[in-house]
Design an enzyme around this catalytic site. Structure first.
Site, PDB file in Angstrom:
ATOM      1  N   HIS A   4     102.783  19.492 142.817  1.00 32.87           N
ATOM      2  CA  HIS A   4     101.816  18.472 143.580  1.00 32.87           C
ATOM      3  C   HIS A   4     102.011  16.844 143.225  1.00 32.87           C
ATOM      4  CE1 HIS A   4     100.534  22.620 144.636  1.00 32.87           C
ATOM      5  NE2 HIS A   4     100.251  21.858 145.746  1.00 32.87           N
ATOM      6  N   ARG A 106      89.224  16.842 140.774  1.00 33.20           N
ATOM      7  CA  ARG A 106      89.591  15.840 141.607  1.00 33.20           C
ATOM      8  C   ARG A 106      91.025  15.477 141.585  1.00 33.20           C
ATOM      9  NH1 ARG A 106      85.865  10.799 139.691  1.00 33.20           N
ATOM     10  NH2 ARG A 106      86.615  10.601 137.783  1.00 33.20           N
ATOM     11  N   ARG A 139      91.757   8.055 146.118  1.00 32.41           N
ATOM     12  CA  ARG A 139      91.286   9.335 146.058  1.00 32.41           C
ATOM     13  C   ARG A 139      91.857  10.261 147.057  1.00 32.41           C
ATOM     14  NH1 ARG A 139      85.282   9.850 144.339  1.00 32.41           N
ATOM     15  NH2 ARG A 139      86.080   8.889 142.232  1.00 32.41           N
TER      16      ARG A 139
END
EC number: 1.1.1.49
Length: 255
Positions: A4, A106, A139
Site C-alpha cells: 500500500h 491513519r 490524509r
C-alpha cells in the site's frame, strides 16, 4: 510498506502522465520504483510492541498471543528512509512508517517544505519546529482531508506568530457519502478500470526494492526495538527522522 505505502509513494512522486489512461499512469509509477535506490539497513528501524499497564488497564505484548512463538523477532513496526535517484527527487528523503498497536490509526502523506534560509521571523518562533515548518498534509483515511499548515501573524499590535491550517475536510465540504475504499475497488474491477491496480512489472519493481532488505534483516537476526502498546512507536524512528532533518508530522498535539 511494500504494497500500500509504496503505491501511494509512486502515485505521489511520479511525473505527470501523458494522459489519464491506465497504462500511461502505470508507466510513470514503474519509472519511480525503478529509480529508487536500494534501501540501506542503517536507514531502517524495526520494532515490536510490548505489554504495559496504563490507567489501570493492561495491554498485551505481541508475544503474549498464543499463536506467536516465544522470543519471536517478527516486527510489528517499521520505519524507513527511501530515496529516488532522479532529477526531481535527488537528495529528498521519503520517510515511511507503518505499524500495529500505535496511538492512532491513519494513512496520510505529509510534505514538509524546506526551511527558508535567513528566515526573518526565526526569533519569533525560536526552536518551535511545529511553527518553523510549513507542511502540506493529504490524509487518505480516516476523515479524508487536504490541509496546509502555515504561520500567520496574530492580530494585534505585537509581532506574535501562530500556526493555522487551511483545511479542506471532505465530510464538512461535501454532504454526500464518501465511498469506502473497497467499494471503489470493486466498482473499478467490474468496470474494467485499471488505473488504481498495479501491473506485474510494478509488482516486480516493488519486491526488488524490499526483498534484499528483508533477507538481510532475517539473516542478521535483527532484534526489533520494543515499544509500548498504544505509543507512537520505537524511539529509534525519531532518531532516524532527525538524522535526515525531518520531523514526524504526527507529533503535533492537535493532529
Amino acid at each position: 510498506m511494500q504494497n500500500h505505502l509504496v503505491q501511494i509513494l509512486a502515485l505521489f512522486a511520479m511525473e505527470p502522465p501523458v494522459s489519464l489512461d491506465a497504462e500511461d499512469i502505470r508507466n510513470e509509477k514503474v519509472k519511480v520504483l525503478r529509480s529508487m535506490r536500494p534501501i540501506q539497513l542503517e536507514d531502517v528501524v524495526v520494532g515490536q510492541y510490548k505489554g504495559h499497564s496504563k490507567g489501570g488497564r493492561s495491554y498485551p505484548a505481541y508475544i503474549d498471543d498464543s499463536t506467536v512463538p516465544k522470543g519471536s523477532l517478527t516486527p510489528t513496526f517499521a520505519a524507513a528512509a527511501l530515496f529516488i535517484g532522479n532529477a526531481r527527487w535527488d537528495g529528498v528523503p521519503f520517510l515511511m512508517k507503518a505499524g500495529k498497536a500505535l496511538h492512532t490509526k491513519r494513512a496520510e502523506i505529509r510534505v514538509q517544505f524546506r526551511h527558508v534560509p535567513g528566515n526573518l521571523y526565526k526569533r519569533n518562533f525560536g526552536t518551535d519546529l511545529d511553527k518553523a515548518t510549513n507542511e502540506l498534509v493529504l490524509r487518505v483515511q480516516p476523515d479524508e482531508a487536504i490541509y496546509l499548515k502555515i504561520n500567520n501573524k496574530v492580530p494585534g499590535l505585537g509581532m506574535r506568530l501562530d500556526r493555522s491550517d487551511l483545511n479542506l475536510l471532505y465530510r464538512s465540504r461535501y454532504a454526500r457519502e464518501i465511498p469506502d475504499a473497497y467499494e471503489r475497488l470493486l466498482l473499478d474491477a467490474i468496470e474494467g478500470e485499471r488505473r488504481l491496480f498495479i501491473r506485474s512489472d510494478e509488482l516486480d519493481a516493488a519486491w526488488a526494492l524490499f526483498t534484499p532488505l528483508l533477507k538481510e534483516i532475517e539473516n542478521k537476526k535483527i532484534a526489533p526495538e520494543l515499544y509500548p502498546y498504544g505509543s507512537r512507536g520505537p524511539v529509534g524512528a525519531h532518531y532516524l527522522a532527525a538524522r535526515h532533518n525531518v520531523r514526524w508530522g504526527d507529533l503535533g498535539g492537535d493532529d
